[in-house]
Design a protein around this motif. Structure first.
Motif, PDB file in Angstrom:
ATOM      1  N   PRO A   1       0.841  -1.117   0.063  1.00  0.00           N
ATOM      2  CA  PRO A   1       0.140  -0.012  -0.001  1.00  0.00           C
ATOM      3  C   PRO A   1       0.874   1.157  -0.179  1.00  0.00           C
ATOM      4  CG  PRO A   1      -0.005  -1.021   1.992  1.00  0.00           C
ATOM      5  CD  PRO A   1       0.857  -1.962   1.242  1.00  0.00           C
ATOM      6  N   ARG A   2       0.359   2.176  -0.616  1.00  0.00           N
ATOM      7  CA  ARG A   2       1.267   3.586  -0.771  1.00  0.00           C
ATOM      8  C   ARG A   2       1.245   4.142   0.667  1.00  0.00           C
ATOM      9  NH1 ARG A   2       1.505   8.420  -1.561  1.00  0.00           N
ATOM     10  NH2 ARG A   2      -0.471   8.936  -0.687  1.00  0.00           N
ATOM     11  N   LYS A   3       0.304   4.033   1.685  1.00  0.00           N
ATOM     12  CA  LYS A   3       0.483   4.562   2.908  1.00  0.00           C
ATOM     13  C   LYS A   3       0.855   3.459   3.849  1.00  0.00           C
ATOM     14  CE  LYS A   3      -1.947   8.749   1.780  1.00  0.00           C
ATOM     15  NZ  LYS A   3      -3.231   9.170   1.399  1.00  0.00           N
ATOM     16  N   GLY A   4       1.131   3.673   5.201  1.00  0.00           N
ATOM     17  CA  GLY A   4       1.220   2.773   6.071  1.00  0.00           C
ATOM     18  C   GLY A   4       2.512   2.180   6.109  1.00  0.00           C
ATOM     19  N   ARG A   5       2.536   0.758   6.695  1.00  0.00           N
ATOM     20  CA  ARG A   5       3.603  -0.020   7.044  1.00  0.00           C
ATOM     21  C   ARG A   5       4.181  -0.518   5.894  1.00  0.00           C
ATOM     22  NH1 ARG A   5       4.744   0.107  12.764  1.00  0.00           N
ATOM     23  NH2 ARG A   5       3.705   1.937  13.131  1.00  0.00           N
TER      24      ARG A   5
ATOM     25  N   THR B   1       3.669  -6.666   4.488  1.00  0.00           N
ATOM     26  CA  THR B   1       3.546  -7.318   5.457  1.00  0.00           C
ATOM     27  C   THR B   1       3.473  -8.917   5.112  1.00  0.00           C
ATOM     28  OG1 THR B   1       1.237  -6.932   5.879  1.00  0.00           O
ATOM     29  CG2 THR B   1       2.683  -5.772   7.085  1.00  0.00           C
TER      30      THR B   1
ATOM     31  N   LEU C   1       3.892 -13.491  12.422  1.00  0.00           N
ATOM     32  CA  LEU C   1       3.051 -12.695  13.154  1.00  0.00           C
ATOM     33  C   LEU C   1       3.758 -12.219  14.405  1.00  0.00           C
ATOM     34  CD1 LEU C   1      -0.105 -12.471  13.025  1.00  0.00           C
ATOM     35  CD2 LEU C   1      -0.372 -14.207  14.776  1.00  0.00           C
TER      36      LEU C   1
ATOM     37  N   ARG D   1       5.367  -8.878  13.278  1.00  0.00           N
ATOM     38  CA  ARG D   1       4.199  -8.099  13.175  1.00  0.00           C
ATOM     39  C   ARG D   1       3.863  -7.329  14.374  1.00  0.00           C
ATOM     40  NH1 ARG D   1      -0.211  -9.561   9.269  1.00  0.00           N
ATOM     41  NH2 ARG D   1      -0.724  -7.528   9.592  1.00  0.00           N
ATOM     42  N   PHE D   2       3.693  -8.235  15.367  1.00  0.00           N
ATOM     43  CA  PHE D   2       3.084  -7.738  16.697  1.00  0.00           C
ATOM     44  C   PHE D   2       4.413  -6.885  17.309  1.00  0.00           C
ATOM     45  CE2 PHE D   2       3.077  -8.299  21.414  1.00  0.00           C
ATOM     46  CZ  PHE D   2       1.879  -8.030  21.548  1.00  0.00           C
TER      47      PHE D   2
ATOM     48  N   ARG E   1       6.552  -5.075  15.725  1.00  0.00           N
ATOM     49  CA  ARG E   1       6.647  -3.818  15.295  1.00  0.00           C
ATOM     50  C   ARG E   1       5.360  -3.209  15.584  1.00  0.00           C
ATOM     51  NH1 ARG E   1       4.962  -4.090   9.012  1.00  0.00           N
ATOM     52  NH2 ARG E   1       3.182  -4.119  10.264  1.00  0.00           N
ATOM     53  N   ASP E   2       4.269  -3.677  15.735  1.00  0.00           N
ATOM     54  CA  ASP E   2       2.918  -2.792  15.919  1.00  0.00           C
ATOM     55  C   ASP E   2       2.226  -2.850  17.297  1.00  0.00           C
ATOM     56  OD1 ASP E   2       2.787  -2.329  13.238  1.00  0.00           O
ATOM     57  OD2 ASP E   2       1.806  -4.058  12.712  1.00  0.00           O
TER      58      ASP E   2
ATOM     59  N   VAL F   1       3.081  -0.767  19.915  1.00  0.00           N
ATOM     60  CA  VAL F   1       2.752   0.548  20.087  1.00  0.00           C
ATOM     61  C   VAL F   1       1.336   1.076  19.714  1.00  0.00           C
ATOM     62  CG1 VAL F   1       3.541   2.955  20.488  1.00  0.00           C
ATOM     63  CG2 VAL F   1       5.163   1.007  20.315  1.00  0.00           C
ATOM     64  N   LEU F   2       1.117   0.507  18.478  1.00  0.00           N
ATOM     65  CA  LEU F   2      -0.268   1.094  17.855  1.00  0.00           C
ATOM     66  C   LEU F   2      -1.185   0.209  18.662  1.00  0.00           C
ATOM     67  CD1 LEU F   2       0.723   1.090  14.014  1.00  0.00           C
ATOM     68  CD2 LEU F   2       0.539   2.979  15.617  1.00  0.00           C
ATOM     69  N   LEU F   3      -0.878  -1.107  18.963  1.00  0.00           N
ATOM     70  CA  LEU F   3      -2.145  -1.877  19.405  1.00  0.00           C
ATOM     71  C   LEU F   3      -2.561  -1.538  20.939  1.00  0.00           C
ATOM     72  CD1 LEU F   3      -0.817  -5.281  18.342  1.00  0.00           C
ATOM     73  CD2 LEU F   3      -3.141  -4.128  18.019  1.00  0.00           C
TER      74      LEU F   3
ATOM     75  N   TYR G   1     -21.297   0.935   6.304  1.00  0.00           N
ATOM     76  CA  TYR G   1     -20.139   0.155   6.099  1.00  0.00           C
ATOM     77  C   TYR G   1     -19.848  -0.251   4.548  1.00  0.00           C
ATOM     78  CZ  TYR G   1     -23.299  -3.790   5.530  1.00  0.00           C
ATOM     79  OH  TYR G   1     -24.338  -4.581   5.429  1.00  0.00           O
TER      80      TYR G   1
END
Lengths: 340, 317
Positions: free
Chosen positions: A24-28, A31, A36, A39-40, A42-43, A45-47, A338
């Motif tokens: 994706p152009r934006k974001g991480r 992946t 897993l 990824r955990f 890495r992310d 802090v976000l979680l 949605y």
């Protein structure tokens, strides 16, 4: 703050070229190849950042769903101050509460009031913001526009208590209207306690409070219409009204359709706080809606099982309506709440 | 459009900027509007604005009127004659209404701060696409927009948590709005990724990026959402009526219900109203003014950003 070695390594491993091509152009970074665990790491802090909100939603939106089991009980609130203890010690009665509801004329009365109010608001309230938006949009002087918008938005930020207090001062038994009538030798009248006019009064209050706020969405849709379309229409000989019919209204159509569908999905909710505040003055005959029926039976009469059953009936039908409404929105090519 | 207008303003210089009262030049293809048309539109707009302002004017003027002026007018006062602040002085010199106003201010400040902190953190945590689990969390939040657990189960939960007669019951159950989180998130996602990446290369962690880059770039939307939350707390009365039994703890809106709707005299002022020193009507109106003043003063400042707060809520994966 130096980044941890794992994160630095994973970033390094990711080929720069694939970042643009596949990720994706934006974001991480992409992946796909990360485990897993990485990824955990890495992310995490976000979680962690989402945790307070997630806990609040779990506790106050999801956990209470379980509490609906009292609808199948003859719940006794006097067993304990703690709801959970009371639930555990209250007798089960199966579907008895639901049977009682469907035989209760007060319940059907509240259903009828709810639906009548919904239809009244659909006919008398819904078009007002659209018309106001068209009016504001045709005003070209920036300052006039800004000032009238500021005034029209204002009541949206007032509490229902305040709005009803204002209406009472105007239309109540001791209000301005009665005062003027009496000054001219007529009898005063109290619209605030009159069951016959109550539903119109409620609609008028909604218009006064929220119709101005409702124009924002329509103004945004109008602002996104390309001026070229108007020019082209004018070149083809369309006058002011034909331009409105063939350019402006088609631009509004998707927004109108979407809001209409959403409103229908929310049909059983017609201004709980607003009506509850006036219920006692007008009487339940005209003023009881489904939400206030639940409140009256549960909070006032302490008949929690019965009230929860009524609430559950309303909740399930509402959920169905919302899902159908969104389905319809999707079928019409709109986004709904949605995405598909 | 704003950008274009600002750009022209820079080119033209501030001295030649056209008055914002004046109509901008009309495109050549557009026909001249008729005088009747302009007058008609103006009249409708004026009436709509008056329908909102006139009642507020009466409330404010009556709250500032003396007993004598109110008696002469036979009730509500439309034209100010005998201005006095005595109703406000009485209400704000300690007692029921003063306490209720302080309670409301306290709950609004603490609640808004808490709601904003939780919402901004969550919105940022969900705004980096590709992060672990953000889709699931988003779905769980979104789903709550489709159902409500119901009044009775929520009441029983708050009771079970031991929050009865606690101000936490006015803050926690309604602390976050999923809609507001989505609006914030939509805005955060629009922030240039290059900016965020360069900060990361310079060694900034997520918290620092949020605080030093994302939030300063999101002032407009943060202002709007803060206003939404603050107005929500300031206007709330139902949870207080449900969860607070202690009359002395009630916030301003609930006291307003007692004073205006049920026509009770404020505690301690009944005697002054009976003996005629103070007008009961002016007291009612003064309480209403106290309730409307903060929002009426604050909301116009945030007005030009409302559109952002309403429309960036579209959900992207």
């Amino acid at each position: 703050v130096p980044r941890s070695r794992t994160e630095a390594d994973t970033t390094k491993k990711t080929p720069v070229a694939s970042d643009d091509a596949t990720g994706p152009r934006k974001g991480r970074a992409p992946t796909g190849k990360l485990s897993l665990r990485l990824r955990f790491r890495r992310d995490r802090v976000l979680l962690l950042m989402t945790l307070p909100a997630v806990l609040l939603v779990l506790l106050f939106n999801y956990v209470p769903i379980l509490g609906n089991i009292v609808a199948f009980q003859e719940y006794d609130p006097y067993i304990s101050d703690n709801g959970i203890v009371s639930i555990m010690n209250s007798p089960w009665v199966g579907l008895e509460n639901f049977e009682r509801i469907f035989q209760d004329s007060a319940f059907w009365n509240s259903v009828r009031n709810t639906l009548v109010l919904f239809l009244l608001q659909l006919v008398l309230y819904f078009p007002v913001p659209i018309l106001l938006a068209l009016l504001i949009n045709s005003v070209v002087r920036p300052r006039v526009r800004a000032i009238s918008q500021a005034i029209l938005y204002l009541p949206h930020f007032f509490s229902w208590v305040l709005v009803i207090a204002v209406f009472q001062q105007l239309f109540g038994g001791a209000g301005l209207l009665s005062q003027l009538l009496r000054d001219h030798g007529y009898d005063g009248l109290s619209l605030m306690t009159d069951p016959d006019t109550f539903k119109f009064l409620v609609t008028a209050q909604s218009v006064w409070k929220d119709a101005g706020w409702g124009i924002i969405v329509f103004l945004a849709a109008l602002a996104s219409v390309s001026p070229d379309l108007y020019e082209a229409a004018a070149m083809d000989g369309a006058n002011r009204w034909r331009r409105m019919w063939h350019v402006t209204l088609p631009a509004l159509r998707p927004v109108i359709a979407l809001l209409l569908v959403l409103r229908v999905g929310d049909a059983l909710t017609v201004g709980f706080e607003q009506i509850l505040l006036q219920r006692d003055a007008v009487g339940p005959g005209a003023a009881e809606v489904l939400d206030t029926f639940v409140w009256w039976n549960g909070v006032r009469n302490q008949d929690f099982g019965y009230a929860a059953a009524a609430g559950l009936v309303k909740g399930v039908i509402s959920l169905g309506l919302v899902l159908i409404a969104n389905k319809v929105a999707h079928l019409m090519g709109e986004q709904g709440v949605y995405k598909k | 459009v704003t950008a274009v207008r600002e750009a022209t303003a820079v080119v033209d210089g501030p001295t030649r900027r056209p008055s914002r009262w004046a109509a901008p030049p009309r495109p050549v293809w557009e026909e001249k509007p008729s005088r009747a048309g302009i007058a008609g539109k103006g009249l409708v707009l004026l009436l709509a604005c008056l329908a909102i302002l006139f009642p507020l004017w009466i409330v404010v003027v009556t709250s500032l009127s003396s007993r004598k002026a109110i008696d002469e007018a036979g009730g509500l006062v439309m034209i100010p004659t005998d201005i006095t602040f005595v109703a406000y002085q009485e209400l704000l010199s300690g007692g029921q209404v003063t306490r209720a106003a302080l309670v409301s201010i306290g709950i609004t400040l603490v609640g808004t701060l808490f709601s904003m902190a939780v919402s901004v953190l969550c919105a940022y945590g969900l705004s980096r696409s590709g992060s672990l689990g953000h889709r699931w969390i988003l779905m769980a939040l979104l789903a709550t927009m489709f159902f409500s657990a119901g009044l009775i189960p929520t009441y029983l939960l708050v009771q079970s948590l031991g929050l009865m007669d606690s101000y936490l019951a006015l803050i926690l159950p309604s602390a976050i709005s999923v809609f507001n989180i989505l609006v914030l998130r939509g805005f955060f996602m629009g922030i240039s990724q290059e900016l965020v990446d360069s900060a990361r290369i310079d060694g900034a962690g997520d918290l620092r990026i949020l605080w030093q880059i994302v939030l300063p770039l999101s002032r407009a939307v943060v202002a709007v959402i803060t206003l939404f939350y603050a107005v929500g707390y300031w206007s709330a009365w139902f949870n207080a009526s449900l969860y607070l039994n202690d009359q002395d703890m009630l916030p301003l809106q609930n006291v307003m219900i007692q004073l205006v709707q049920k026509q009770e005299a404020p505690v301690g002022l009944g005697q002054a109203i009976k003996t005629g020193e103070l007008s009961g009507l002016a007291v009612q109106m003064a309480v209403m003014v106290m309730a409307l003043l903060p929002v009426a003063v604050l909301s116009p400042f945030v007005q030009r950003h409302f559109k952002k707060g309403m429309l960036t809520g579209a959900v992207k994966g």
